[in-house]
Design a protein around this motif. Structure first.
Motif, PDB file in Angstrom:
ATOM      1  N   GLY A  20      46.108  19.204  29.393  1.00  0.00           N
ATOM      2  CA  GLY A  20      47.299  19.820  30.452  1.00  0.00           C
ATOM      3  C   GLY A  20      48.463  20.255  29.889  1.00  0.00           C
ATOM      4  O   GLY A  20      48.409  20.587  28.787  1.00  0.00           O
ATOM      5  N   VAL A  21      49.385  20.314  30.391  1.00  0.00           N
ATOM      6  CA  VAL A  21      51.054  20.877  30.012  1.00  0.00           C
ATOM      7  C   VAL A  21      51.247  20.206  28.788  1.00  0.00           C
ATOM      8  O   VAL A  21      52.020  20.727  28.056  1.00  0.00           O
ATOM      9  CB  VAL A  21      51.676  20.742  31.241  1.00  0.00           C
ATOM     10  N   LEU A 123      52.132  34.233  41.751  1.00  0.00           N
ATOM     11  CA  LEU A 123      50.939  33.384  41.684  1.00  0.00           C
ATOM     12  C   LEU A 123      49.975  33.484  43.224  1.00  0.00           C
ATOM     13  O   LEU A 123      48.930  33.902  43.264  1.00  0.00           O
ATOM     14  CB  LEU A 123      51.385  31.725  41.799  1.00  0.00           C
ATOM     15  N   THR A 124      50.833  33.901  44.391  1.00  0.00           N
ATOM     16  CA  THR A 124      50.462  33.955  45.727  1.00  0.00           C
ATOM     17  C   THR A 124      49.534  35.413  45.540  1.00  0.00           C
ATOM     18  O   THR A 124      48.228  35.668  46.001  1.00  0.00           O
ATOM     19  CB  THR A 124      51.379  34.093  46.700  1.00  0.00           C
ATOM     20  N   ARG A 180      55.331  39.666  37.992  1.00  0.00           N
ATOM     21  CA  ARG A 180      54.184  40.635  37.177  1.00  0.00           C
ATOM     22  C   ARG A 180      53.284  39.546  36.074  1.00  0.00           C
ATOM     23  O   ARG A 180      52.046  39.678  36.169  1.00  0.00           O
ATOM     24  CB  ARG A 180      54.761  41.598  36.255  1.00  0.00           C
ATOM     25  N   LEU A 181      53.954  39.022  35.247  1.00  0.00           N
ATOM     26  CA  LEU A 181      53.330  38.136  34.534  1.00  0.00           C
ATOM     27  C   LEU A 181      52.367  37.167  35.198  1.00  0.00           C
ATOM     28  O   LEU A 181      51.146  36.920  34.736  1.00  0.00           O
ATOM     29  CB  LEU A 181      54.381  37.260  33.594  1.00  0.00           C
ATOM     30  N   MET A 182      53.036  36.468  36.254  1.00  0.00           N
ATOM     31  CA  MET A 182      52.169  35.407  36.812  1.00  0.00           C
ATOM     32  C   MET A 182      51.020  36.152  37.538  1.00  0.00           C
ATOM     33  O   MET A 182      49.998  35.433  37.730  1.00  0.00           O
ATOM     34  CB  MET A 182      53.042  34.496  37.825  1.00  0.00           C
ATOM     35  N   LEU A 214      48.926  27.283  37.269  1.00  0.00           N
ATOM     36  CA  LEU A 214      50.261  27.350  36.658  1.00  0.00           C
ATOM     37  C   LEU A 214      50.057  26.525  35.236  1.00  0.00           C
ATOM     38  O   LEU A 214      50.955  27.016  34.431  1.00  0.00           O
ATOM     39  CB  LEU A 214      51.270  26.567  37.805  1.00  0.00           C
ATOM     40  N   PRO A 215      49.711  25.424  35.158  1.00  0.00           N
ATOM     41  CA  PRO A 215      49.867  24.672  33.976  1.00  0.00           C
ATOM     42  C   PRO A 215      49.272  25.485  32.757  1.00  0.00           C
ATOM     43  O   PRO A 215      49.814  25.486  31.694  1.00  0.00           O
ATOM     44  CB  PRO A 215      49.198  23.505  34.119  1.00  0.00           C
TER      45      PRO A 215
END
Lengths: 305, 315
Positions: A20-21, A123-124, A180-182, A214-215
């Motif tokens: 994980g993170v 993300l959405t 943009r990145l996400m 996200l992680p």
């Protein structure tokens, strides 16, 4: 010292196996510490942050205390005033240090806020796709068109000067990059097996988005955030320089440079020292960001416009 | 469809997509005025009676709800009416006229800045790529890092200190020195972008000289000079030149700061002085015009890119 280092090393080893993170962070630390740019940049940042945090307890003069007695204002650097004094007899050395506090605080908060906006929207958009994506990425592209500084200037002019307003103006102007990145990351990950597996196990959308996707984006986010802080410091000091950023008497590097401009001929130290401190800090964050990017993912090289 | 038809339909699509961007620019600019409080205090004479104020409100539509006001605002700018300045020095002058007078100065500065930026960036990038990983290459990279970390106002101040105050070679500020006056501001504006251009040119060049056709040219025994300058540079420069439109955004943003530092009487300095004068119609007008330049620059980059790389047109 050796004991501390050993303990840090142990912690790193456990994290490396944790998954994980924490594993990502351990990985970044391990690979980053072998890169000269990362080490240099990180040291510069630690130095500036330490100075900024310790400003109230350091044995330095009050940055706002004026002294208009003869022989106290516009004095060149001396053993009493290491960086000299300005036109109001204030100690430039202590103003540079207090200025670091303002710049770092504004830049860090602004980047955090824009990161939160960008991560949630990106993300959405990437995760759900379809109409949601259409609307959100339309908005992202709209904001992405304009240079952040121009947007921030427009917002700052409308909101008026002040610490909080500057943070707000920079945040609204800077989030599009993070989004943009996400979005890209989420798009590439939503069809991956581990995401489909957790969907099959009945995980809810927010859970998948924030605990699975996200992680996996921590590394590029750190790179962007580091470069973002450098950009935010530039924007903040430029706004203050133009008179729409932080308000005096808050010691801000941009503002100090602006007022020192009148005395360039006779007292260049008023502008020079805050300028050097500013470039040093911006360089630190840029080095860290560029170095980490090279180390973590060479493919991200073209990311920055 | 033919090649040209593809390109034309691509350009039309891009033009249509620019409309929401333009609307966003107008909306932000409109909100600026809306957020700064009641404009009536700036419009009405100091000792206006209640009736006079009301009449002015009616005249400028300030009693309407915000979306109607925005509609009226759009209607006015669509007709080229940017409003009337309320600043002390320019009171009651048309914003459009003031901008028309100042705009050439900004364009001049941006043109010289762009020239400087590309004439530094492209040769340095080529040099750096050819001497990859040498000391020369490393020094160029250090230069780009430093140049990028320098906020333009600080670089401007350093230039002033060195070239105008200490050496006295060039005028300190203003436009009175003829062409000599433009050198310092244009250099300040150009160098940050030169750093970006250098990096792009370097990585583009590195990519090209590792390709098979370059090796093939070498094996055919072509002189190295010819390979580099006739073949490699020609291909490597293309992606760098196509984004010239995106640089306009950089220059527009930079011009605000640089013009203020050097008292260069263009739109950028106009923005700063009008913010301090609380002359928001003028700030609005200037920001709107600059935003249009950014949008046009982006469009130009998109179109050039599609022209160079036909695959983009279909996407």
């Amino acid at each position: 010292m050796i004991r501390l280092r050993k303990r840090l090393n142990d912690r790193l080893m456990t994290w490396k196996m944790a998954g994980g993170v924490r594993q990502t962070v351990a990985d970044i630390v391990e690979r980053g510490s072998k890169n000269t740019m990362v080490v240099l940049g990180f040291s510069a940042i630690v130095f500036m942050v330490l100075i900024a945090v310790l400003a109230p307890v350091l044995p330095i003069a009050d940055p706002t205390r004026q002294n208009l007695n003869v022989g106290e204002f516009l004095q060149p650097p001396s053993s009493d005033h290491w960086f000299g004094t300005d036109e109001l007899g204030r100690d430039v050395f202590s103003r540079v240090i207090w200025g670091a506090r303002v710049s770092l605080l504004v830049a860090t908060l602004a980047v955090l806020v824009s990161m939160v906006i960008g991560v949630v929207l990106g993300l959405t958009a990437g995760y759900f796709g379809g109409k949601v994506d259409y609307v959100i990425s339309g908005t992202i592209d709209l904001f992405w068109t304009f240079p952040p500084f121009l947007l921030a200037l427009a917002f700052a002019a409308a909101l008026g000067a002040g610490l909080f307003n500057v943070i707000l103006a920079i945040s609204i102007s800077y989030w599009a990059g993070f989004a943009r990145l996400m979005r890209g990351q989420a798009l590439s990950m939503r069809e991956r097996q581990f995401v489909e597996a957790s969907r099959a196990l009945g995980a809810k959308h927010p859970r998948i988005m924030f605990t699975h996707i996200l992680p996996n984006c921590v590394a590029p986010l750190i790179v962007w955030a580091s470069i973002g802080v450098a950009d935010a410091i530039t924007i903040e000091s430029s706004l203050s320089f133009l008179g729409v950023g932080t308000k005096p008497p808050t010691p801000s590097w941009g503002w100090m440079l602006q007022s020192g401009m009148l005395y360039l001929d006779g007292a260049p130290w008023i502008s020079t020292f805050p300028g050097v401190a500013m470039v040093f800090t911006i360089l630190g964050f840029n080095l860290l960001g560029d170095g980490l990017r090279d180390v973590l993912d060479p493919r991200m090289k073209g990311l920055r416009r | 469809m033919g090649q040209l038809a593809d390109l034309v339909s691509y350009v039309i699509r891009k033009l249509l997509l620019a409309i929401p961007v333009i609307l966003l620019a107008t909306l932000i600019v409109f909100l600026m005025l809306y957020m700064t409080g009641d404009p009536i205090s700036a419009l009405a004479p100091p000792h206006a009676t209640q009736e006079q104020v009301e009449a002015l409100r009616e005249k400028y539509g300030l009693n309407e709800p915000p979306y109607v006001q925005y509609g009226m605002f759009l209607w006015r700018i669509a007709h080229g009416d940017l409003g009337i300045s309320v600043g002390a020095a320019t009171r009651n002058l048309e914003v459009g006229d003031i901008i028309a007078e100042r705009l050439p100065r900004t364009l001049e500065l941006m043109a010289v800045g762009l020239t400087i930026s590309y004439s530094i960036g492209i040769p340095l990038g080529i040099f750096s790529a050819l001497k990859h990983n040498s000391y020369g290459d490393r020094s160029v990279m250090v230069f780009t890092l430093l140049a990028y970390a320098m906020p333009s106002f600080w670089l401007g101040i350093l230039f002033m200190l060195l070239f105008a105050v200490k050496l006295d070679w060039l005028p300190l500020e203003g436009t009175t020195g003829g062409f000599a006056s433009i050198i310092l501001p244009a250099m300040t504006l150009g160098i940050g972008n030169a750093a970006l251009t250098t990096r792009m040119m370097r990585s583009s060049m590195l990519e090209v000289i590792r390709q098979d056709y370059i090796t093939q040219l070498r094996s055919r025994g072509l002189p190295e000079r010819e390979i580099i300058y006739k073949h490699a540079v020609k291909n490597a420069i293309l992606p760098v030149i196509t984004v010239i439109g995106l640089d306009i955004g950089w220059f527009v943003a930079g011009s605000v700061v640089v013009e203020t530092v050097f008292s260069w009487p263009g739109l950028g300095m106009m923005i700063t002085t009008s913010i301090l004068n609380v002359d928001f119609p003028l700030v609005q007008g200037c920001i709107l015009v600059l935003a249009m330049f950014v949008i046009a620059g982006n469009l130009m980059a998109d179109i050039l890119y599609a022209y160079v790389d036909p695959r983009v047109r279909l996407g």
